[in-house]
Write an enzyme that holds these catalytic residues in place. Structure first.
Site, PDB file in Angstrom:
ATOM      1  CD  GLN A 166      33.399  -5.415  71.198  1.00 35.91           C
ATOM      2  OE1 GLN A 166      33.874  -4.955  72.224  1.00 35.91           O
ATOM      3  NE2 GLN A 166      32.120  -5.375  70.955  1.00 35.91           N
ATOM      4  CB  SER A 200      40.295  -1.903  72.832  1.00 31.36           C
ATOM      5  OG  SER A 200      39.178  -1.412  73.533  1.00 31.36           O
ATOM      6  CG  LEU A 201      38.635  -7.029  74.120  1.00 27.60           C
ATOM      7  CD1 LEU A 201      38.964  -8.393  74.712  1.00 27.60           C
ATOM      8  CD2 LEU A 201      37.324  -7.109  73.383  1.00 27.60           C
ATOM      9  NE  ARG A 215      37.437  -2.218  78.619  1.00 29.57           N
ATOM     10  CZ  ARG A 215      37.560  -2.260  77.301  1.00 29.57           C
ATOM     11  NH1 ARG A 215      36.957  -3.210  76.612  1.00 29.57           N
ATOM     12  NH2 ARG A 215      38.291  -1.355  76.661  1.00 29.57           N
ATOM     13  CG  HIS A 221      38.516   3.344  73.037  1.00 30.82           C
ATOM     14  ND1 HIS A 221      39.156   3.086  74.231  1.00 30.82           N
ATOM     15  CD2 HIS A 221      38.304   2.138  72.461  1.00 30.82           C
ATOM     16  CE1 HIS A 221      39.333   1.779  74.345  1.00 30.82           C
ATOM     17  NE2 HIS A 221      38.819   1.189  73.295  1.00 30.82           N
ATOM     18  CD  GLN A 248      41.473  -0.023  77.554  1.00 35.17           C
ATOM     19  OE1 GLN A 248      40.331  -0.156  77.935  1.00 35.17           O
ATOM     20  NE2 GLN A 248      42.265  -1.034  77.253  1.00 35.17           N
TER      21      GLN A 248
END
Length: 308
Positions: A9, A90-91, A115, A199, A248
């Site tokens: 992101q 991440s994503l 998500r 996170h 995660q």
């Protein structure tokens, strides 16, 4: 050895994918398939904005993934033939898994939409925050987070590279960390323009939502091993991948370690697919590595010649 890596992101921008879709039928098909899977005109939002709507986590996550996969499909390579590993920030881990065939495109888009929504809803707007600590390594960032905590959540979210670590948690605790960071040895501390504290333990409701969603999804064995965010180690086991994707959401993105471990495993070329965010981090972690960002049709043509 070569790794294909996928951005997270923050790499979204108005106009993303527009020129690519005009030049490439495979790219156009990717955007159309994602639109159909989500039941929304996401590609129009990517092309035209408005920016505040594209930045929404539930839109940015599938948009960034769609753009990466559009670039990859335009490149038209058999991933196992050109890459030894994949990884994503991440994503971007979902983009990497889609690229490696662990998820199909429609499933990946739906998972990321969910998500994004779950992460946004986990913490009321204004209660959480994130900050980047510049000129701070993981040890110093952890000290700052511990000092700022005072009974609230303040923890390391992203260990990005040797000079940039991101912290996440309750807004008051993050504000305290920003105030004390310079005195404790960091060069600068910058509040990040994010809508939720990603996170960190505050994301547990989102982790629960993803656990539920992933329990219904088929995870295939990826064509090449994934270096996972939460372990910084490679895996191809579908059950492990499913578990790690849940972990995660609340866990630290161990990007610095992932890149260092890939480099130590013999990966000396990193190809960032669909962004220019991770490349500079890679160079700070592994200065001797070759880094290529593939975003435009010109980038794709140059890369196609190189790996032919």
């Amino acid at each position: 050895m070569r790794a294909f890596i996928f951005p997270g992101q923050g790499s979204q921008a108005i106009g993303m994918g527009a020129a690519l879709a005009e030049a490439s039928r495979p790219a156009k098909d990717v955007f159309a398939e994602v639109d159909e899977a989500l039941g929304q005109n996401l590609f129009r939002l990517m092309r035209e904005g408005p920016d505040d709507k594209l930045k929404l986590t539930e839109n940015a996550q599938p948009a960034i993934m769609a753009h990466s996969i559009a670039v990859l499909r335009t490149l038209g390579v058999d991933l196992a033939g050109v890459a030894n590993f994949v990884a994503g920030h991440s994503l971007g881990e979902y983009s990497a898994l889609c690229a490696a065939g662990a998820f199909d495109l429609a499933t990946t888009a739906k998972l990321l939409k969910l998500r994004g929504q779950a992460m946004q809803q986990a913490v009321p707007v204004g209660e959480g925050a994130m900050a980047a600590l510049l000129g701070a390594d993981l040890v110093l960032a952890q000290k700052i987070a511990d000092a700022a905590e005072r009974g609230e959540v303040c923890t390391v979210a992203n260990d990005n590279d040797p000079s940039q670590v991101v912290i996440s948690g309750h807004k008051a605790a993050i504000d305290r960390a920003i105030e004390m960071a310079k005195d404790m040895g960091a060069k600068r501390a910058i509040a990040l323009p994010v809508s939720a504290p990603f996170h960190c333990p505050l994301m547990q409701p989102a982790a629960d939502a993803m656990q539920d969603a992933l329990s219904y999804v088929v995870v295939e064995t990826p064509a090449v091993p994934l270096f996972a965010n939460v372990t910084a180690q490679p895996t191809t086991d579908p059950d492990t991948i499913r578990t790690q994707l849940v972990e995660q959401v609340t866990g630290m993105v161990r990007w610095r370690e992932s890149v260092a471990n890939m480099f130590n495993a013999g990966v000396h070329e990193f190809v960032e697919v669909g962004g220019k965010v991770l490349g500079p981090m890679v160079k700070r972690i592994a200065p001797d590595a070759k880094v290529t960002s593939v975003v435009t049709i010109e980038d794709i043509e140059a890369m196609a010649k190189e790996i032919a």
